[in-house]
Each structure stands twice: as C-alpha cells, then as structure tokens.
Design a protein around this motif. Structure first.
Motif, PDB file in Angstrom:
ATOM      1  N   ARG A  51       0.843  -1.202   0.000  1.00  0.00           N
ATOM      2  CA  ARG A  51       0.000   0.000   0.000  1.00  0.00           C
ATOM      3  C   ARG A  51       0.877   1.251   0.000  1.00  0.00           C
ATOM      4  O   ARG A  51       0.574   2.241  -0.672  1.00  0.00           O
ATOM      5  CB  ARG A  51      -0.916   0.017   1.222  1.00  0.00           C
ATOM      6  CG  ARG A  51      -2.068  -0.985   1.196  1.00  0.00           C
ATOM      7  CD  ARG A  51      -3.194  -0.530   2.103  1.00  0.00           C
ATOM      8  NE  ARG A  51      -4.131  -1.589   2.458  1.00  0.00           N
ATOM      9  CZ  ARG A  51      -5.086  -2.059   1.664  1.00  0.00           C
ATOM     10  NH1 ARG A  51      -5.207  -1.571   0.436  1.00  0.00           N
ATOM     11  NH2 ARG A  51      -5.903  -3.011   2.085  1.00  0.00           N
ATOM     12  N   ALA A  53       3.010   1.172  -3.549  1.00  0.00           N
ATOM     13  CA  ALA A  53       2.200   1.253  -4.775  1.00  0.00           C
ATOM     14  C   ALA A  53       0.756   1.584  -4.405  1.00  0.00           C
ATOM     15  O   ALA A  53      -0.118   0.703  -4.385  1.00  0.00           O
ATOM     16  CB  ALA A  53       2.273  -0.061  -5.549  1.00  0.00           C
ATOM     17  N   GLY A 107      -3.010   2.362  -4.472  1.00  0.00           N
ATOM     18  CA  GLY A 107      -3.979   1.862  -5.443  1.00  0.00           C
ATOM     19  C   GLY A 107      -4.008   0.353  -5.543  1.00  0.00           C
ATOM     20  O   GLY A 107      -4.864  -0.216  -6.239  1.00  0.00           O
ATOM     21  N   THR A 108      -3.079  -0.327  -4.859  1.00  0.00           N
ATOM     22  CA  THR A 108      -3.057  -1.790  -4.860  1.00  0.00           C
ATOM     23  C   THR A 108      -4.278  -2.324  -4.119  1.00  0.00           C
ATOM     24  O   THR A 108      -4.634  -1.826  -3.051  1.00  0.00           O
ATOM     25  CB  THR A 108      -1.784  -2.320  -4.182  1.00  0.00           C
ATOM     26  OG1 THR A 108      -0.641  -1.853  -4.901  1.00  0.00           O
ATOM     27  CG2 THR A 108      -1.768  -3.839  -4.158  1.00  0.00           C
ATOM     28  N   THR A 109      -4.922  -3.319  -4.692  1.00  0.00           N
ATOM     29  CA  THR A 109      -6.046  -3.984  -4.028  1.00  0.00           C
ATOM     30  C   THR A 109      -5.742  -5.467  -3.898  1.00  0.00           C
ATOM     31  O   THR A 109      -4.901  -6.014  -4.628  1.00  0.00           O
ATOM     32  CB  THR A 109      -7.356  -3.795  -4.806  1.00  0.00           C
ATOM     33  OG1 THR A 109      -7.191  -4.263  -6.154  1.00  0.00           O
ATOM     34  CG2 THR A 109      -7.758  -2.330  -4.838  1.00  0.00           C
ATOM     35  N   TYR A 121     -11.199  -4.826  -5.664  1.00  0.00           N
ATOM     36  CA  TYR A 121     -10.386  -5.825  -6.376  1.00  0.00           C
ATOM     37  C   TYR A 121     -11.173  -6.347  -7.567  1.00  0.00           C
ATOM     38  O   TYR A 121     -12.356  -6.678  -7.449  1.00  0.00           O
ATOM     39  CB  TYR A 121     -10.051  -6.978  -5.431  1.00  0.00           C
ATOM     40  CG  TYR A 121      -9.177  -8.048  -6.039  1.00  0.00           C
ATOM     41  CD1 TYR A 121      -7.796  -7.936  -6.033  1.00  0.00           C
ATOM     42  CD2 TYR A 121      -9.737  -9.197  -6.612  1.00  0.00           C
ATOM     43  CE1 TYR A 121      -6.987  -8.918  -6.584  1.00  0.00           C
ATOM     44  CE2 TYR A 121      -8.938 -10.184  -7.164  1.00  0.00           C
ATOM     45  CZ  TYR A 121      -7.572 -10.038  -7.139  1.00  0.00           C
ATOM     46  OH  TYR A 121      -6.770 -11.011  -7.695  1.00  0.00           O
ATOM     47  N   HIS A 137      -3.289  -6.640  -6.833  1.00  0.00           N
ATOM     48  CA  HIS A 137      -3.542  -6.124  -8.188  1.00  0.00           C
ATOM     49  C   HIS A 137      -3.344  -4.615  -8.215  1.00  0.00           C
ATOM     50  O   HIS A 137      -3.731  -3.909  -7.285  1.00  0.00           O
ATOM     51  CB  HIS A 137      -4.973  -6.450  -8.625  1.00  0.00           C
ATOM     52  CG  HIS A 137      -5.319  -5.901  -9.976  1.00  0.00           C
ATOM     53  ND1 HIS A 137      -5.892  -4.644 -10.151  1.00  0.00           N
ATOM     54  CD2 HIS A 137      -5.168  -6.412 -11.221  1.00  0.00           C
ATOM     55  CE1 HIS A 137      -6.078  -4.424 -11.435  1.00  0.00           C
ATOM     56  NE2 HIS A 137      -5.650  -5.478 -12.098  1.00  0.00           N
ATOM     57  N   HIS A 138      -2.723  -4.138  -9.296  1.00  0.00           N
ATOM     58  CA  HIS A 138      -2.590  -2.702  -9.481  1.00  0.00           C
ATOM     59  C   HIS A 138      -3.181  -2.310 -10.832  1.00  0.00           C
ATOM     60  O   HIS A 138      -2.902  -2.970 -11.842  1.00  0.00           O
ATOM     61  CB  HIS A 138      -1.127  -2.253  -9.398  1.00  0.00           C
ATOM     62  CG  HIS A 138      -0.995  -0.795  -9.112  1.00  0.00           C
ATOM     63  ND1 HIS A 138      -1.123   0.167 -10.080  1.00  0.00           N
ATOM     64  CD2 HIS A 138      -0.792  -0.124  -7.941  1.00  0.00           C
ATOM     65  CE1 HIS A 138      -0.994   1.362  -9.545  1.00  0.00           C
ATOM     66  NE2 HIS A 138      -0.787   1.220  -8.247  1.00  0.00           N
ATOM     67  N   ASP A 182      -2.662   0.326 -12.778  1.00  0.00           N
ATOM     68  CA  ASP A 182      -1.900   1.174 -13.694  1.00  0.00           C
ATOM     69  C   ASP A 182      -0.489   0.688 -14.012  1.00  0.00           C
ATOM     70  O   ASP A 182       0.025   0.949 -15.097  1.00  0.00           O
ATOM     71  CB  ASP A 182      -1.813   2.600 -13.128  1.00  0.00           C
ATOM     72  CG  ASP A 182      -3.178   3.213 -12.882  1.00  0.00           C
ATOM     73  OD1 ASP A 182      -4.050   3.072 -13.762  1.00  0.00           O
ATOM     74  OD2 ASP A 182      -3.381   3.811 -11.810  1.00  0.00           O
ATOM     75  N   LEU A 183       0.152   0.019 -13.077  1.00  0.00           N
ATOM     76  CA  LEU A 183       1.540  -0.400 -13.285  1.00  0.00           C
ATOM     77  C   LEU A 183       1.630  -1.522 -14.311  1.00  0.00           C
ATOM     78  O   LEU A 183       0.674  -2.278 -14.516  1.00  0.00           O
ATOM     79  CB  LEU A 183       2.152  -0.862 -11.962  1.00  0.00           C
ATOM     80  CG  LEU A 183       2.312   0.209 -10.880  1.00  0.00           C
ATOM     81  CD1 LEU A 183       2.769  -0.426  -9.572  1.00  0.00           C
ATOM     82  CD2 LEU A 183       3.312   1.274 -11.331  1.00  0.00           C
ATOM     83  N   PHE A 188       5.477  -3.822 -11.648  1.00  0.00           N
ATOM     84  CA  PHE A 188       4.865  -4.067 -10.341  1.00  0.00           C
ATOM     85  C   PHE A 188       5.608  -5.169  -9.597  1.00  0.00           C
ATOM     86  O   PHE A 188       5.844  -5.076  -8.391  1.00  0.00           O
ATOM     87  CB  PHE A 188       3.394  -4.434 -10.533  1.00  0.00           C
ATOM     88  CG  PHE A 188       2.569  -4.457  -9.270  1.00  0.00           C
ATOM     89  CD1 PHE A 188       2.917  -3.717  -8.151  1.00  0.00           C
ATOM     90  CD2 PHE A 188       1.406  -5.228  -9.217  1.00  0.00           C
ATOM     91  CE1 PHE A 188       2.135  -3.736  -6.991  1.00  0.00           C
ATOM     92  CE2 PHE A 188       0.624  -5.256  -8.068  1.00  0.00           C
ATOM     93  CZ  PHE A 188       0.984  -4.512  -6.961  1.00  0.00           C
TER      94      PHE A 188
END
Length: 281
Positions: free
Chosen positions: A109, A112, A114-116, A131, A166-167, A169-170, A175
């Motif tokens: 978090r 990165a 935005g990570t879910t 997610y 999960h991201h 945008d990367l 990632f």
C-alpha cells in the motif's frame, strides 16, 4: 524454435513436472487429445507426471482425470499439495503467516498506492471491494485485506495459501520488481497473469521448493526431472529441474532461463517433448 531433439534429455527421466495455464492447456483451457495420450503414455512407461500450477485446488477439474498413479498435484505456486483422486483433498499446506501477510499488505500500500487485494484460503477466495473479481464465487467475503486477514471475529482461521495483489496502472513486470523490493525477505512474490496481478506466498514457498520435497520423498533427483513452464512463477522450477522447456509463447525471462524450448501451448509443446522422450526409451 529449438526442437526437442536438439536439447539434452536425461537417459530416462523419472518425473515430468508441468505448469497448466499457458503451458499444458490450450488458451481455451482445454487439454488436447494429443496431450492426453502423451501423459498417459508417460505414466505407462513409468514416468510420473506432476501438475504444478498457481491454480487453487478447486480449479483443477480441467486436468483431474488425467492424473494417473499417485493422483497428486502441486497447487497455489507450491503452497498446497492436493490429491485429485480424492476430490482435491489437501495433503500438505505451506501457509503464509497472517501477520506476515498483513505486513506485506501495508508495504505494498505504501510502495504502490492503489493496490487492491484478494486472500486465497484453503477454503476459498475472498477479496476487497475494489479488487477486480476474476471468478465469481458466491461464497466469497468482500472486505478490506486487513479484515480478511484478521482472526478476531472469524473463529479458527483457515490457512492462507496465497495473497493476491492487483494494481490498475503499473506494468506487470514493473509491479513485480517494485513489490519484491518493498517486500524484501518477508515473503515470496511472483506473477503468472498478463495483468499487474502478483501472487504472494510464504518465504521460500515456490513451485520448485515443493516439487523438490515431493521428489525427495520418491528418491528422485533434480537431474531426473523434466519441467515445462511459461511465466515468471515457473522460473525456480525450470532452473531447479535437470532439464527444462520454455513454451514458444513464454515470457522472455523464462525463454532465457530454460535449457530448451518447445512449441507453444496451442501447438501441444509439452506433448511434443514427451513424445520425443518416449521415442528414446
């Protein structure tokens, strides 16, 4: 493409270890008649076949009837050994400690935003509200990762076999690199998806380490193993095995690491090599 006959093969391999998605399975998730016949012929010749996959045990129905003899498969990137002859019964679990998983969640978090997350337990998958669900599971709990990994309100906690991150945008490899730096030696981080979806297991847990344990129980050395794969979560297994094949559709790192290369998954690349092996016996 390098043909199987141009790559060194053990005089008589004792075990074939193959990934599923992108490797043994066609893109439509089917197993071709040619591959089914090759797997059966290998077992008949006394060569054990192990499916070694990132899939959870509940997603093994596509190949469950093609495991002969021992009936075992290695799932969740090495976190679970299951008996497919017994409906996916767990034989061994190499769990990710919940406190460690919580530390990983916070580290990612921070590194990165935005990570879910999703949490894969031995009893099923649960995920955060944002997610992207990749599989509808009516039994899933939807909550924050911190709540999903907590135990206070859940009674006896089922083992965590994998944390998914999960991201949106990367890039997938970007990632992965970032996450490995952020997580350090807390856990094992890898990926097998074409999207920026990472898979986190307990430290030292991988397809290779669990396969090595299964082989040791059988008195099989790494030199007697032929392995197949296509994605970064296969790398350790491919470098551990005495002989390894990257699929023609494999990730560049896999193509560089494997000792041989075969046809794509849609061209039955695993069957191509197995047929070559059996022709030499």
């Amino acid at each position: 493409m390098t043909s199987p006959s141009d790559s060194p093969l053990p005089a008589r391999p004792r075990l074939i270890a193959t990934d599923l998605d992108g490797t043994l399975l066609h893109d439509d998730k089917s197993v071709s008649d040619r591959t089914i016949a090759a797997l059966a012929a290998a077992e008949k010749a006394g060569i054990e076949v192990f499916f070694v996959t990132g899939r959870p045990s509940r997603w093994m129905d596509v190949v469950s009837e093609h495991v002969h003899g021992h009936g075992l498969a290695i799932c969740a990137n090495g976190a679970a050994v299951v008996d497919l002859h017994a409906g996916g019964e767990l034989v061994e679990v190499r769990a990710l400690d919940r406190e460690t998983a919580l530390t990983v969640v916070q580290a990612l978090r921070d590194a990165a935003p935005g990570t879910t997350y999703a949490v894969e337990l031995t009893t099923g998958i649960h995920y955060e509200p944002t997610y992207p669900p990749f599989h509808e599971d009516p039994g899933a709990t939807v909550a924050t990762a911190e709540k999903l990994l907590g135990t206070a309100d859940q009674g006896p906690a089922a083992p965590v076999v994998k944390l998914l991150a999960h991201h949106p945008d990367l890039t997938p490899d970007g990632f992965l690199t970032l996450a490995r730096t952020a997580v350090g030696d807390l856990a094992t981080v890898t990926r097998s998806s074409p999207t920026a979806l990472l898979e986190v297991s307990g430290l030292g847990v991988s397809k290779a380490s669990t396969l090595a344990l299964c082989c040791a129980e059988r008195g099989i050395s790494s030199d007697e193993v032929v392995a197949f794969g296509d994605m970064p979560n296969d790398l350790e297994m491919l470098t551990w095995a005495g002989t390894s094949y990257a699929m023609g559709n494999a990730h560049p790192d896999v193509l560089a690491a494997a000792s041989g290369r075969t046809a794509t998954n849609n061209e039955d690349g695993v069957a191509v090599v197995i047929e070559e092996i059996l022709a030499r016996l």
